[in-house]
Design a protein around this motif. Structure first.
Motif, PDB file in Angstrom:
ATOM      1  N   HIS A 227      -4.462  17.094  14.040  1.00 50.74           N
ATOM      2  CA  HIS A 227      -3.762  17.894  13.027  1.00 50.74           C
ATOM      3  C   HIS A 227      -4.298  17.513  11.645  1.00 50.74           C
ATOM      4  O   HIS A 227      -3.755  16.665  10.954  1.00 50.74           O
ATOM      5  N   THR A 228      -5.363  18.140  11.269  1.00 50.95           N
ATOM      6  CA  THR A 228      -6.084  17.709  10.069  1.00 50.95           C
ATOM      7  C   THR A 228      -5.780  18.549   8.829  1.00 50.95           C
ATOM      8  O   THR A 228      -6.163  18.171   7.723  1.00 50.95           O
ATOM      9  N   ARG A 229      -5.095  19.661   9.007  1.00 50.98           N
ATOM     10  CA  ARG A 229      -4.921  20.561   7.870  1.00 50.98           C
ATOM     11  C   ARG A 229      -3.812  20.096   6.929  1.00 50.98           C
ATOM     12  O   ARG A 229      -3.977  20.080   5.713  1.00 50.98           O
ATOM     13  N   PHE A 230      -2.660  19.717   7.486  1.00 49.62           N
ATOM     14  CA  PHE A 230      -1.516  19.363   6.653  1.00 49.62           C
ATOM     15  C   PHE A 230      -1.087  17.909   6.807  1.00 49.62           C
ATOM     16  O   PHE A 230      -0.186  17.453   6.103  1.00 49.62           O
ATOM     17  N   SER A 231      -1.706  17.177   7.724  1.00 48.39           N
ATOM     18  CA  SER A 231      -1.255  15.820   8.034  1.00 48.39           C
ATOM     19  C   SER A 231      -2.233  14.763   7.538  1.00 48.39           C
ATOM     20  O   SER A 231      -3.449  14.958   7.564  1.00 48.39           O
ATOM     21  N   LYS A 232      -1.663  13.641   7.122  1.00 46.01           N
ATOM     22  CA  LYS A 232      -2.453  12.523   6.610  1.00 46.01           C
ATOM     23  C   LYS A 232      -1.839  11.234   7.135  1.00 46.01           C
ATOM     24  O   LYS A 232      -0.615  11.130   7.278  1.00 46.01           O
ATOM     25  N   LEU A 233      -2.675  10.240   7.406  1.00 42.11           N
ATOM     26  CA  LEU A 233      -2.208   8.949   7.911  1.00 42.11           C
ATOM     27  C   LEU A 233      -2.627   7.820   6.993  1.00 42.11           C
ATOM     28  O   LEU A 233      -3.782   7.734   6.587  1.00 42.11           O
ATOM     29  N   GLU A 234      -1.676   6.956   6.660  1.00 42.84           N
ATOM     30  CA  GLU A 234      -1.949   5.709   5.956  1.00 42.84           C
ATOM     31  C   GLU A 234      -1.471   4.562   6.837  1.00 42.84           C
ATOM     32  O   GLU A 234      -0.311   4.538   7.271  1.00 42.84           O
ATOM     33  N   VAL A 235      -2.367   3.613   7.113  1.00 37.63           N
ATOM     34  CA  VAL A 235      -2.028   2.453   7.934  1.00 37.63           C
ATOM     35  C   VAL A 235      -1.954   1.225   7.031  1.00 37.63           C
ATOM     36  O   VAL A 235      -2.933   0.873   6.364  1.00 37.63           O
ATOM     37  N   LEU A 236      -0.783   0.583   7.016  1.00 37.05           N
ATOM     38  CA  LEU A 236      -0.558  -0.556   6.130  1.00 37.05           C
ATOM     39  C   LEU A 236      -0.902  -1.854   6.848  1.00 37.05           C
ATOM     40  O   LEU A 236      -0.457  -2.090   7.979  1.00 37.05           O
ATOM     41  N   PRO A 237      -1.701  -2.723   6.203  1.00 34.40           N
ATOM     42  CA  PRO A 237      -2.100  -3.976   6.843  1.00 34.40           C
ATOM     43  C   PRO A 237      -0.953  -4.984   6.928  1.00 34.40           C
ATOM     44  O   PRO A 237      -0.035  -4.964   6.102  1.00 34.40           O
ATOM     45  N   GLU A 238      -1.007  -5.814   7.956  1.00 31.73           N
ATOM     46  CA  GLU A 238      -0.010  -6.875   8.167  1.00 31.73           C
ATOM     47  C   GLU A 238       1.405  -6.321   8.091  1.00 31.73           C
ATOM     48  O   GLU A 238       2.274  -6.817   7.382  1.00 31.73           O
ATOM     49  N   CYS A 239       1.641  -5.275   8.858  1.00 32.18           N
ATOM     50  CA  CYS A 239       2.895  -4.532   8.768  1.00 32.18           C
ATOM     51  C   CYS A 239       3.288  -4.042  10.152  1.00 32.18           C
ATOM     52  O   CYS A 239       2.437  -3.634  10.943  1.00 32.18           O
ATOM     53  N   GLY A 240       4.603  -4.101  10.441  1.00 39.75           N
ATOM     54  CA  GLY A 240       5.100  -3.656  11.729  1.00 39.75           C
ATOM     55  C   GLY A 240       5.673  -2.259  11.692  1.00 39.75           C
ATOM     56  O   GLY A 240       5.230  -1.401  10.923  1.00 39.75           O
ATOM     57  N   HIS A 241       6.701  -2.044  12.502  1.00 37.67           N
ATOM     58  CA  HIS A 241       7.268  -0.708  12.685  1.00 37.67           C
ATOM     59  C   HIS A 241       8.034  -0.228  11.452  1.00 37.67           C
ATOM     60  O   HIS A 241       7.927   0.940  11.073  1.00 37.67           O
ATOM     61  N   VAL A 242       8.791  -1.118  10.828  1.00 36.97           N
ATOM     62  CA  VAL A 242       9.657  -0.712   9.708  1.00 36.97           C
ATOM     63  C   VAL A 242       8.873  -0.918   8.407  1.00 36.97           C
ATOM     64  O   VAL A 242       9.071  -1.888   7.672  1.00 36.97           O
ATOM     65  N   VAL A 243       7.996   0.020   8.116  1.00 37.00           N
ATOM     66  CA  VAL A 243       7.034  -0.139   7.027  1.00 37.00           C
ATOM     67  C   VAL A 243       7.696  -0.230   5.652  1.00 37.00           C
ATOM     68  O   VAL A 243       7.181  -0.898   4.755  1.00 37.00           O
ATOM     69  N   ASN A 244       8.824   0.434   5.468  1.00 41.01           N
ATOM     70  CA  ASN A 244       9.474   0.414   4.149  1.00 41.01           C
ATOM     71  C   ASN A 244      10.104  -0.932   3.832  1.00 41.01           C
ATOM     72  O   ASN A 244      10.381  -1.231   2.667  1.00 41.01           O
ATOM     73  N   VAL A 245      10.307  -1.763   4.843  1.00 43.72           N
ATOM     74  CA  VAL A 245      10.841  -3.117   4.640  1.00 43.72           C
ATOM     75  C   VAL A 245       9.720  -4.143   4.623  1.00 43.72           C
ATOM     76  O   VAL A 245       9.699  -5.052   3.788  1.00 43.72           O
TER      77      VAL A 245
END
Length: 265
Positions: A227-245
Motif C-alpha cells: 500500500h504505497t499510495r497513502f501509507s507510510k511507515l516509520e520504525v523507531l529504534p530501541e522501541c517496543g509495541h507501545v511506541v508513544n510511551v
C-alpha cells in the motif's frame, strides 16, 4: 456517552482524536497531550469500560455483545456531540483497528490516521495466545491473562514502563468487562483481512512501529510495501509495541509533522 476530555484552542485549529487500546485509558497519552495541544484541538476518549467510561453510565449494546463497528460508532457519537465534522486520529494497538473501522464506515470524518503499534494481522504466536485466553477467560483471573499477554508482547527491560502502565490501567476493568472485550478476538483475523489487506483507504496513514515489536512489525512492513499510495511507515529504534510511551519525543515529532502535512493549507 463515552467519557472524554478536550483541549480547545479555536475553531480554526485542526482536531486530533486519541484512541487508546484494550485495557488502557486516555491517560496513556500523558506524554503526547502537552505537545499536541500547542498546535491542535485535542480530544481524549475513554473507550467503553475503560477509564471513566464505566458500563453503569452507558446504555448496553444489543445482546450485551461488543463489536468493532459498535465501539467505533460510540467514538462518532462523541464527535457529533462536540460538533466535530472531521478530525485526525491517533491510535495505539487495538485502537488502530477502531480508527481503521471509522475510516471504513465514515471516511468523510477521518482526515488522517496515525497508527502506533498497529495490529493488522495475528501471527501464529498471537493466535495461540488468543485461543488460550478464550479457553481460560472465565476461570482464570483476568489480570493473570493480561499480565502474561503484556509480558509476551513487551518482554524487554526497556519496555517495563509501557508494560506496567497498561497493567495498572487494566486493573480498573472488572472480570465481566474483560470478557466482553476479549470476545472481540473471535472476529479480529477476518476483520483485519477485510480492513487492512483487501484495500488501501484514500486517507493519509502513518504507521509508527517499534523495531522490537516482534509480534506485529513484520505484517505492517509487508502491508506498507504493498500500500504505497497513502501509507507510510516509520520504525523507531530501541522501541517496543507501545511506541508513544517507549519513544514519546520521536513519536510526537513524527506524528505532528505528518498531521500538519495532511492538513488543509
Amino acid at each position: 456517552m463515552l467519557s472524554y476530555r478536550r483541549h480547545f484552542i479555536s475553531p480554526q485549529h485542526e482536531w486530533v482524536v486519541f484512541v487508546h487500546g484494550a485495557g488502557g485509558s486516555s491517560s496513556i497519552w500523558y506524554r503526547q497531550v502537552k505537545e499536541f495541544r500547542k498546535v491542535f484541538n485535542v480530544l481524549l476518549i475513554d473507550l467503553r469500560g475503560h477509564g471513566d467510561s464505566q458500563p453503569p453510565l452507558l446504555r448496553p449494546f444489543e445482546g450485551d455483545r461488543y463489536t468493532f463497528d459498535a465501539v467505533s460508532r460510540e467514538i462518532l457519537d462523541v464527535l457529533d456531540h462536540e460538533e466535530i465534522a472531521s478530525a485526525h486520529f491517533v491510535g495505539i494497538s487495538l485502537g488502530c483497528i477502531l480508527i481503521r473501522t471509522l475510516g471504513e464506515i465514515a471516511p468523510e470524518r477521518v482526515r488522517s490516521m496515525v497508527m502506533g503499534g498497529a495490529i493488522i494481522r495475528l501471527n501464529l504466536r498471537s493466535r495461540f495466545l488468543v485461543t488460550m485466553g478464550n479457553a481460560f477467560k472465565r476461570v482464570m483471573p483476568y489480570m493473570w491473562l493480561y499480565r502474561l499477554f503484556a509480558w509476551i508482547i513487551m518482554p524487554r527491560k526497556r519496555h517495563r514502563e509501557a508494560r506496567n502502565l497498561f497493567v495498572t490501567q487494566a486493573k480498573r476493568l472488572c472480570q465481566k468487562e474483560f470478557i466482553r472485550w476479549f470476545r472481540l478476538t473471535y472476529e479480529v483475523n477476518p476483520l483485519l483481512v477485510r480492513l487492512f489487506e483487501q484495500k488501501e483507504l484514500p486517507i493519509p496513514t502513518l504507521y509508527v512501529m517499534g523495531d522490537e515489536d516482534h509480534m506485529f512489525l513484520p505484517s505492517v512492513t509487508g502491508l506498507v510495501s504493498r500500500h504505497t499510495r497513502f501509507s507510510k511507515l516509520e520504525v523507531l529504534p530501541e522501541c517496543g509495541h507501545v511506541v508513544n510511551v517507549d519513544r514519546p519525543e520521536l513519536f510526537n515529532v513524527l506524528s505532528i509533522d505528518f498531521i500538519r502535512a495532511a492538513s488543509p493549507a
